[in-house]
Scaffold this motif. Structure first.
Motif, PDB file in Angstrom:
ATOM      1  N   GLY A  13       0.814  -1.209   0.000  1.00 25.40           N
ATOM      2  CA  GLY A  13       0.000   0.000   0.000  1.00 25.40           C
ATOM      3  C   GLY A  13       0.844   1.254   0.000  1.00 25.40           C
ATOM      4  O   GLY A  13       0.551   2.218  -0.715  1.00 25.40           O
ATOM      5  N   ALA A  14       1.913   1.239   0.781  1.00 24.49           N
ATOM      6  CA  ALA A  14       2.779   2.411   0.871  1.00 24.49           C
ATOM      7  C   ALA A  14       3.453   2.720  -0.460  1.00 24.49           C
ATOM      8  O   ALA A  14       3.604   3.885  -0.845  1.00 24.49           O
ATOM      9  CB  ALA A  14       3.829   2.186   1.957  1.00 24.49           C
ATOM     10  N   LEU A  15       3.864   1.692  -1.173  1.00 19.67           N
ATOM     11  CA  LEU A  15       4.563   1.895  -2.450  1.00 19.67           C
ATOM     12  C   LEU A  15       3.654   2.513  -3.512  1.00 19.67           C
ATOM     13  O   LEU A  15       4.143   3.114  -4.479  1.00 19.67           O
ATOM     14  CB  LEU A  15       5.119   0.561  -2.957  1.00 19.67           C
ATOM     15  CG  LEU A  15       6.338   0.031  -2.199  1.00 19.67           C
ATOM     16  CD1 LEU A  15       6.649  -1.403  -2.620  1.00 19.67           C
ATOM     17  CD2 LEU A  15       7.554   0.928  -2.430  1.00 19.67           C
ATOM     18  N   SER A  16       2.346   2.406  -3.337  1.00 20.44           N
ATOM     19  CA  SER A  16       1.415   2.978  -4.310  1.00 20.44           C
ATOM     20  C   SER A  16       0.857   4.328  -3.861  1.00 20.44           C
ATOM     21  O   SER A  16       0.046   4.935  -4.559  1.00 20.44           O
ATOM     22  CB  SER A  16       0.253   2.011  -4.558  1.00 20.44           C
ATOM     23  OG  SER A  16      -0.517   1.836  -3.378  1.00 20.44           O
ATOM     24  N   ALA A  17       1.290   4.789  -2.686  1.00 21.09           N
ATOM     25  CA  ALA A  17       0.731   6.010  -2.115  1.00 21.09           C
ATOM     26  C   ALA A  17       1.686   7.186  -2.276  1.00 21.09           C
ATOM     27  O   ALA A  17       2.883   7.023  -2.539  1.00 21.09           O
ATOM     28  CB  ALA A  17       0.420   5.792  -0.631  1.00 21.09           C
ATOM     29  N   VAL A  18       1.131   8.388  -2.092  1.00 25.06           N
ATOM     30  CA  VAL A  18       1.939   9.613  -2.103  1.00 25.06           C
ATOM     31  C   VAL A  18       1.651  10.393  -0.833  1.00 25.06           C
ATOM     32  O   VAL A  18       0.584  10.264  -0.231  1.00 25.06           O
ATOM     33  CB  VAL A  18       1.631  10.503  -3.336  1.00 25.06           C
ATOM     34  CG1 VAL A  18       2.031   9.804  -4.619  1.00 25.06           C
ATOM     35  CG2 VAL A  18       0.157  10.890  -3.370  1.00 25.06           C
ATOM     36  N   SER A  19       2.606  11.189  -0.421  1.00 24.91           N
ATOM     37  CA  SER A  19       2.426  12.040   0.753  1.00 24.91           C
ATOM     38  C   SER A  19       1.595  13.260   0.372  1.00 24.91           C
ATOM     39  O   SER A  19       1.310  13.500  -0.808  1.00 24.91           O
ATOM     40  CB  SER A  19       3.782  12.473   1.304  1.00 24.91           C
ATOM     41  OG  SER A  19       4.406  13.368   0.393  1.00 24.91           O
ATOM     42  N   HIS A  20       1.227  14.067   1.378  1.00 24.83           N
ATOM     43  CA  HIS A  20       0.437  15.269   1.116  1.00 24.83           C
ATOM     44  C   HIS A  20       1.173  16.232   0.188  1.00 24.83           C
ATOM     45  O   HIS A  20       0.558  16.946  -0.603  1.00 24.83           O
ATOM     46  CB  HIS A  20       0.100  15.972   2.440  1.00 24.83           C
ATOM     47  CG  HIS A  20      -0.620  17.267   2.280  1.00 24.83           C
ATOM     48  ND1 HIS A  20      -1.812  17.385   1.592  1.00 24.83           N
ATOM     49  CD2 HIS A  20      -0.307  18.518   2.702  1.00 24.83           C
ATOM     50  CE1 HIS A  20      -2.205  18.645   1.604  1.00 24.83           C
ATOM     51  NE2 HIS A  20      -1.314  19.352   2.264  1.00 24.83           N
ATOM     52  N   SER A  21       2.503  16.221   0.246  1.00 26.74           N
ATOM     53  CA  SER A  21       3.296  17.129  -0.599  1.00 26.74           C
ATOM     54  C   SER A  21       3.445  16.621  -2.029  1.00 26.74           C
ATOM     55  O   SER A  21       4.025  17.298  -2.873  1.00 26.74           O
ATOM     56  CB  SER A  21       4.684  17.335   0.020  1.00 26.74           C
ATOM     57  OG  SER A  21       5.377  16.101   0.086  1.00 26.74           O
ATOM     58  N   GLY A  22       2.924  15.409  -2.282  1.00 31.83           N
ATOM     59  CA  GLY A  22       3.003  14.848  -3.627  1.00 31.83           C
ATOM     60  C   GLY A  22       4.199  13.951  -3.862  1.00 31.83           C
ATOM     61  O   GLY A  22       4.358  13.396  -4.957  1.00 31.83           O
ATOM     62  N   GLU A  23       5.052  13.789  -2.846  1.00 30.17           N
ATOM     63  CA  GLU A  23       6.193  12.889  -2.983  1.00 30.17           C
ATOM     64  C   GLU A  23       5.753  11.444  -2.814  1.00 30.17           C
ATOM     65  O   GLU A  23       4.689  11.158  -2.252  1.00 30.17           O
ATOM     66  CB  GLU A  23       7.232  13.202  -1.906  1.00 30.17           C
ATOM     67  CG  GLU A  23       7.822  14.584  -1.946  1.00 30.17           C
ATOM     68  CD  GLU A  23       8.730  14.812  -0.748  1.00 30.17           C
ATOM     69  OE1 GLU A  23       9.962  14.717  -0.923  1.00 30.17           O
ATOM     70  OE2 GLU A  23       8.208  15.080   0.345  1.00 30.17           O
ATOM     71  N   SER A  24       6.582  10.527  -3.278  1.00 30.40           N
ATOM     72  CA  SER A  24       6.334   9.125  -3.007  1.00 30.40           C
ATOM     73  C   SER A  24       6.283   8.918  -1.505  1.00 30.40           C
ATOM     74  O   SER A  24       7.079   9.483  -0.755  1.00 30.40           O
ATOM     75  CB  SER A  24       7.449   8.263  -3.610  1.00 30.40           C
ATOM     76  OG  SER A  24       7.321   6.919  -3.186  1.00 30.40           O
ATOM     77  N   CYS A  25       5.347   8.113  -1.043  1.00 31.27           N
ATOM     78  CA  CYS A  25       5.210   7.874   0.395  1.00 31.27           C
ATOM     79  C   CYS A  25       6.442   7.176   0.958  1.00 31.27           C
ATOM     80  O   CYS A  25       6.889   7.481   2.069  1.00 31.27           O
ATOM     81  CB  CYS A  25       3.957   7.033   0.643  1.00 31.27           C
ATOM     82  SG  CYS A  25       3.742   6.517   2.353  1.00 31.27           S
ATOM     83  N   VAL A  26       7.010   6.248   0.215  1.00 31.26           N
ATOM     84  CA  VAL A  26       8.088   5.409   0.729  1.00 31.26           C
ATOM     85  C   VAL A  26       9.447   6.070   0.538  1.00 31.26           C
ATOM     86  O   VAL A  26       9.800   6.499  -0.564  1.00 31.26           O
ATOM     87  CB  VAL A  26       8.078   4.028   0.053  1.00 31.26           C
ATOM     88  CG1 VAL A  26       9.299   3.202   0.461  1.00 31.26           C
ATOM     89  CG2 VAL A  26       6.805   3.280   0.409  1.00 31.26           C
ATOM     90  N   GLY A  81      -2.952  -2.291   5.335  1.00 30.54           N
ATOM     91  CA  GLY A  81      -2.716  -1.583   4.083  1.00 30.54           C
ATOM     92  C   GLY A  81      -3.749  -0.512   3.756  1.00 30.54           C
ATOM     93  O   GLY A  81      -3.495   0.358   2.917  1.00 30.54           O
ATOM     94  N   SER A  82      -4.925  -0.573   4.406  1.00 32.13           N
ATOM     95  CA  SER A  82      -5.979   0.401   4.085  1.00 32.13           C
ATOM     96  C   SER A  82      -5.607   1.825   4.466  1.00 32.13           C
ATOM     97  O   SER A  82      -6.185   2.786   3.940  1.00 32.13           O
ATOM     98  CB  SER A  82      -7.288   0.002   4.773  1.00 32.13           C
ATOM     99  OG  SER A  82      -7.847  -1.141   4.163  1.00 32.13           O
ATOM    100  N   LEU A  83      -4.657   1.976   5.384  1.00 28.98           N
ATOM    101  CA  LEU A  83      -4.174   3.303   5.757  1.00 28.98           C
ATOM    102  C   LEU A  83      -3.752   4.103   4.527  1.00 28.98           C
ATOM    103  O   LEU A  83      -3.857   5.334   4.513  1.00 28.98           O
ATOM    104  CB  LEU A  83      -2.971   3.139   6.692  1.00 28.98           C
ATOM    105  CG  LEU A  83      -2.364   4.369   7.336  1.00 28.98           C
ATOM    106  CD1 LEU A  83      -3.143   4.713   8.609  1.00 28.98           C
ATOM    107  CD2 LEU A  83      -0.900   4.128   7.691  1.00 28.98           C
ATOM    108  N   PHE A  84      -3.309   3.409   3.499  1.00 31.36           N
ATOM    109  CA  PHE A  84      -2.781   4.066   2.297  1.00 31.36           C
ATOM    110  C   PHE A  84      -3.827   4.186   1.178  1.00 31.36           C
ATOM    111  O   PHE A  84      -3.510   4.691   0.108  1.00 31.36           O
ATOM    112  CB  PHE A  84      -1.570   3.292   1.771  1.00 31.36           C
ATOM    113  CG  PHE A  84      -0.474   3.138   2.782  1.00 31.36           C
ATOM    114  CD1 PHE A  84       0.399   4.184   3.039  1.00 31.36           C
ATOM    115  CD2 PHE A  84      -0.312   1.959   3.493  1.00 31.36           C
ATOM    116  CE1 PHE A  84       1.417   4.053   3.980  1.00 31.36           C
ATOM    117  CE2 PHE A  84       0.699   1.810   4.428  1.00 31.36           C
ATOM    118  CZ  PHE A  84       1.562   2.867   4.673  1.00 31.36           C
ATOM    119  N   HIS A  85      -5.038   3.722   1.434  1.00 29.28           N
ATOM    120  CA  HIS A  85      -6.030   3.649   0.362  1.00 29.28           C
ATOM    121  C   HIS A  85      -7.051   4.784   0.359  1.00 29.28           C
ATOM    122  O   HIS A  85      -7.743   4.974  -0.644  1.00 29.28           O
ATOM    123  CB  HIS A  85      -6.806   2.328   0.452  1.00 29.28           C
ATOM    124  CG  HIS A  85      -5.970   1.113   0.233  1.00 29.28           C
ATOM    125  ND1 HIS A  85      -6.406  -0.161   0.511  1.00 29.28           N
ATOM    126  CD2 HIS A  85      -4.709   0.980  -0.246  1.00 29.28           C
ATOM    127  CE1 HIS A  85      -5.462  -1.028   0.225  1.00 29.28           C
ATOM    128  NE2 HIS A  85      -4.413  -0.365  -0.236  1.00 29.28           N
TER     129      HIS A  85
END
Length: 266
Positions: A40-53, A164-168
């Motif tokens: 989930g983390a690898l498919s997510a982005v942070s609030h700033s638009g960067e990759s989460c991981v 994983g839902s944290l990232f969805h």
């Protein structure tokens, strides 16, 4: 293949410090443990638009098991002892990601998300918080808002319980419950408080459930204080025809959210 880092390596030690909330808050980084969380983390982005991981620590054995999952990720090999220090699990799966915070301001969540929303007011148990996030994800909720003195969203047990839902779905953290409820109502949603002494029966309000609503859930031990329940448009009780005194918070949340999902589809 490079030599795995050991438990004494400075990078491993630095990542282990993220087990402390104060360090997570200061660095705005947290750990995601296990394949579902890392995926989930690898498919997510942070609030700033960067990759989460930022980085994935993985044992050689886990790297071989999860080749497809880790393709393209910045992977660092560690030995088993180092992984045991990074993982919060009794039986580590062998991969842990260092992640950037992903919560967003409530105003942004309200602009981009559609009902239903979930408000967790003073939910202290990390397992319940993570399970509610997972259930909200399952029913297609527009987001989850943690308010008041709720558990840290990035507590390792919360992250793990969300599977994983944290990232969805969008997540927001708001210290003031009343302000959060007011903002959600101003966005055009009705607020339903889950309350064992509520005036409405969950099984008799399909018309209300089918509308644009946000659910308000309270603390595991004492529920919703009267002043918080009063912020809602309606207080809703789950009928209990059996002899059980009450339902676990995450179970009650699942019943309410799925009742709403069923009513919306009717």
């Amino acid at each position: 293949m490079s030599t795995p880092l050991t438990v004494g390596n400075s990078r491993v030690k630095d990542a282990r410090k993220l087990s402390r909330r104060s360090v997570r808050t200061e660095r705005r980084l947290f750990l995601a443990d296990g394949p579902k969380a890392v995926e989930g983390a690898l498919s997510a982005v942070s609030h700033s638009g960067e990759s989460c991981v930022v980085e994935v620590f993985v044992t050689p054995q886990a790297a071989e098991r999860h080749v497809d999952l880790l393709a393209g990720a910045d992977v660092t090999l560690v030995d088993d002892r180092a992984m045991a220090g990074l993982s919060d699990s009794v039986s580590p799966a062998g991969l842990v990601a260092v992640c950037r915070f992903i919560d967003v301001p409530l105003r942004d969540l309200l602009v981009t998300s559609s009902p239903p929303l979930v408000i967790c007011a003073d939910v202290r148990d990390p397992g319940n918080a993570g399970t509610i996030i997972r259930t909200a994800d399952a029913v297609g909720a527009g987001g989850v808002v943690l308010t008041g003195h709720s558990v840290d969203l990035y507590n390792p047990k919360t992250v793990r319980a969300s599977v994983g839902s944290l990232f969805h779905l969008p997540l927001a953290v708001v210290p003031d419950t009343a302000a959060a409820v007011a903002a959600i109502r101003a966005a055009g949603m009705g607020v339903l408080a889950a309350d064992g002494a509520g005036e409405l029966d969950l099984f008799e309000i399909d018309e209300i459930l089918a509308d644009q609503v946000a659910w308000l859930f309270g603390n595991e031990a004492w529920g919703l204080p009267a002043e918080v329940a009063a912020l809602a448009d309606h207080r809703v009780r789950i009928p209990i025809p059996g002899r059980a005194e009450s339902l676990n918070l995450s179970t009650a949340a699942a019943v309410c959210l799925y009742a709403g999902a069923r009513a919306a589809r009717a």
